[in-house]
Design a protein around this motif. Structure first.
Motif, PDB file in Angstrom:
ATOM      1  N   VAL A  14       8.547  88.997  21.281  1.00  0.00           N
ATOM      2  CA  VAL A  14       9.521  89.225  20.199  1.00  0.00           C
ATOM      3  C   VAL A  14      10.159  90.583  20.511  1.00  0.00           C
ATOM      4  N   PRO A  15      11.219  90.595  21.313  1.00  0.00           N
ATOM      5  CA  PRO A  15      11.767  91.873  21.803  1.00  0.00           C
ATOM      6  C   PRO A  15      12.190  92.838  20.705  1.00  0.00           C
ATOM      7  N   SER A  16      12.597  92.318  19.541  1.00  0.00           N
ATOM      8  CA  SER A  16      13.071  93.221  18.488  1.00  0.00           C
ATOM      9  C   SER A  16      11.942  93.876  17.699  1.00  0.00           C
ATOM     10  N   TRP A  17      10.709  93.358  17.863  1.00  0.00           N
ATOM     11  CA  TRP A  17       9.604  93.908  17.072  1.00  0.00           C
ATOM     12  C   TRP A  17       9.286  95.325  17.548  1.00  0.00           C
ATOM     13  N   THR A  18       9.157  96.241  16.609  1.00  0.00           N
ATOM     14  CA  THR A  18       8.962  97.643  16.946  1.00  0.00           C
ATOM     15  C   THR A  18       7.844  98.231  16.099  1.00  0.00           C
ATOM     16  N   LEU A  19       6.951  98.944  16.753  1.00  0.00           N
ATOM     17  CA  LEU A  19       5.927  99.709  16.054  1.00  0.00           C
ATOM     18  C   LEU A  19       6.484 101.094  15.776  1.00  0.00           C
ATOM     19  N   TYR A  20       6.434 101.502  14.526  1.00  0.00           N
ATOM     20  CA  TYR A  20       6.896 102.832  14.123  1.00  0.00           C
ATOM     21  C   TYR A  20       5.700 103.693  13.741  1.00  0.00           C
ATOM     22  N   VAL A  21       5.811 104.974  14.025  1.00  0.00           N
ATOM     23  CA  VAL A  21       4.747 105.926  13.691  1.00  0.00           C
ATOM     24  C   VAL A  21       5.365 107.075  12.901  1.00  0.00           C
ATOM     25  N   LEU A  22       4.872 107.278  11.678  1.00  0.00           N
ATOM     26  CA  LEU A  22       5.334 108.392  10.857  1.00  0.00           C
ATOM     27  C   LEU A  22       4.392 109.570  11.061  1.00  0.00           C
ATOM     28  N   ARG A  23       4.931 110.634  11.624  1.00  0.00           N
ATOM     29  CA  ARG A  23       4.157 111.872  11.809  1.00  0.00           C
ATOM     30  C   ARG A  23       4.351 112.729  10.562  1.00  0.00           C
ATOM     31  N   PRO A  24       3.301 112.972   9.794  1.00  0.00           N
ATOM     32  CA  PRO A  24       3.491 113.629   8.499  1.00  0.00           C
ATOM     33  C   PRO A  24       3.677 115.135   8.612  1.00  0.00           C
ATOM     34  N   ASP A  25       4.499 115.648   7.715  1.00  0.00           N
ATOM     35  CA  ASP A  25       4.533 117.102   7.520  1.00  0.00           C
ATOM     36  C   ASP A  25       4.097 117.465   6.104  1.00  0.00           C
ATOM     37  N   GLU A  26       3.862 116.426   5.272  1.00  0.00           N
ATOM     38  CA  GLU A  26       3.349 116.660   3.925  1.00  0.00           C
ATOM     39  C   GLU A  26       2.586 115.424   3.467  1.00  0.00           C
ATOM     40  N   VAL A  27       1.398 115.617   2.923  1.00  0.00           N
ATOM     41  CA  VAL A  27       0.563 114.524   2.411  1.00  0.00           C
ATOM     42  C   VAL A  27      -0.037 114.994   1.086  1.00  0.00           C
ATOM     43  N   GLU A  28       0.221 114.238   0.027  1.00  0.00           N
ATOM     44  CA  GLU A  28      -0.309 114.596  -1.287  1.00  0.00           C
ATOM     45  C   GLU A  28      -1.320 113.551  -1.757  1.00  0.00           C
ATOM     46  N   PHE A  29      -2.464 114.019  -2.235  1.00  0.00           N
ATOM     47  CA  PHE A  29      -3.506 113.174  -2.799  1.00  0.00           C
ATOM     48  C   PHE A  29      -3.551 113.397  -4.310  1.00  0.00           C
ATOM     49  N   PHE A  30      -3.474 112.304  -5.055  1.00  0.00           N
ATOM     50  CA  PHE A  30      -3.422 112.349  -6.516  1.00  0.00           C
ATOM     51  C   PHE A  30      -4.605 111.570  -7.068  1.00  0.00           C
ATOM     52  N   GLN A  31      -5.441 112.247  -7.835  1.00  0.00           N
ATOM     53  CA  GLN A  31      -6.546 111.595  -8.541  1.00  0.00           C
ATOM     54  C   GLN A  31      -6.240 111.597 -10.025  1.00  0.00           C
ATOM     55  N   GLY A  32      -6.076 110.394 -10.600  1.00  0.00           N
ATOM     56  CA  GLY A  32      -5.768 110.293 -12.013  1.00  0.00           C
ATOM     57  C   GLY A  32      -6.953 110.641 -12.890  1.00  0.00           C
ATOM     58  N   ASP A  33      -6.644 111.071 -14.108  1.00  0.00           N
ATOM     59  CA  ASP A  33      -7.656 111.440 -15.084  1.00  0.00           C
ATOM     60  C   ASP A  33      -7.229 110.865 -16.432  1.00  0.00           C
ATOM     61  N   ALA A  34      -8.165 110.249 -17.158  1.00  0.00           N
ATOM     62  CA  ALA A  34      -7.829 109.602 -18.425  1.00  0.00           C
ATOM     63  C   ALA A  34      -7.287 110.590 -19.445  1.00  0.00           C
ATOM     64  N   GLN A  35      -7.667 111.872 -19.350  1.00  0.00           N
ATOM     65  CA  GLN A  35      -7.164 112.902 -20.251  1.00  0.00           C
ATOM     66  C   GLN A  35      -5.906 113.579 -19.712  1.00  0.00           C
ATOM     67  N   ARG A  36      -5.328 112.971 -18.659  1.00  0.00           N
ATOM     68  CA  ARG A  36      -4.095 113.454 -18.024  1.00  0.00           C
ATOM     69  C   ARG A  36      -4.278 114.806 -17.340  1.00  0.00           C
TER      70      ARG A  36
END
Length: 244
Positions: A201-223
């Motif tokens: 499938v010549p058009s199929w392409t693997l892309y790789v996103l090299r991050p410069d920012e990554v945010e982790f969010f943990q929710g809390d019931a009391q906000r």
């Protein structure tokens, strides 16, 4: 000569557009009530101490995805991908994560698809993961590069027969004439995928996103949500907490 009767002059006679407006108002109220009645995180959420986070985001991402899967989150490897065209107009869609390693976050598509065209014009993108089973989100932003044809082909052929069949159908994001046209193309593609598991499938392409920012969010019931942000600067990762 008899006059033609006019519309009834009664309080029940309501212009059509006004009646439609009342119906729309009722639908809108019902919809807003539905939204307000939906529960958010009506479960026990895991804790997260940012002081224990690793120096780089990749190990924590792998841990969180694994924990989401163990908590019963369906398809935890699905993610949203946001791109923009040459004019800056954004678009977003949901797709599958293929890998996450020291190079970045991997996903695949056709070069001629909308996302493929937009990434060729603007090779920056953002990814979003949401795992409601654990009240967690991960947001990633960075630069996207295309892998070479050999690695792209290997990526596709490591996947399922269905993935290969979808790749063989191709024409992603083009206008479709009818569902029957898709059915015929899909049947032919499935037959070939079973017959030729290494079909190119010549058009199929693997892309790789090299991050410069990554945010982790943990929710809390009391906000009192915890937001841990990693930023890549001067060859190293730094961490910062963000107000929720």
């Amino acid at each position: 000569m008899t006059d033609h009767p006019g519309p009834p002059d009664t309080p029940d006679a309501v212009p059509t557009d006004a009646a439609q407006g009342r119906s729309d108002d009722a639908d809108g109220r019902a919809f807003r009530e539905l939204l307000r009645g939906l529960r958010v995180w009506d479960i026990e959420l895991p804790s997260f101490d940012p002081a224990t986070a690793p120096a780089e985001p990749l190990p924590l991402f792998r841990q969180w995805l694994r924990e989401a899967a163990e908590a019963g989150q369906p398809e935890p490897h699905t993610m949203t991908l946001a791109t923009a065209d040459a004019a800056g107009a954004p678009s977003v869609r949901t797709l599958m994560l293929h890998d996450a390693d020291e190079r970045g976050w991997h996903f695949g598509s056709h070069r001629g698809s909308r996302k493929g065209r937009e990434l060729a014009e603007r090779p920056q993108a953002a990814l979003g993961f949401y795992w409601p089973a654990v009240g967690r989100q991960v947001r990633i932003r960075g630069t996207v590069t295309a892998a070479d044809p050999e690695e792209s082909a290997a990526d596709l052929h490591r996947r399922s027969t269905g993935a290969l069949a979808a790749g063989l159908v191709g024409r992603q994001s083009e206008v479709l004439g009818s569902p029957e046209e898709l059915a015929r193309a899909s049947d032919a593609a499935w037959e070939r995928a079973r017959r030729e598991p290494d079909a190119p499938v010549p058009s199929w392409t693997l892309y790789v996103l090299r991050p410069d920012e990554v945010e982790f969010f943990q929710g809390d019931a009391q906000r009192r949500h915890i937001r841990l942000n990693y930023r890549y600067e001067n060859g190293r990762w730094t961490q910062e907490l963000l107000w929720p």
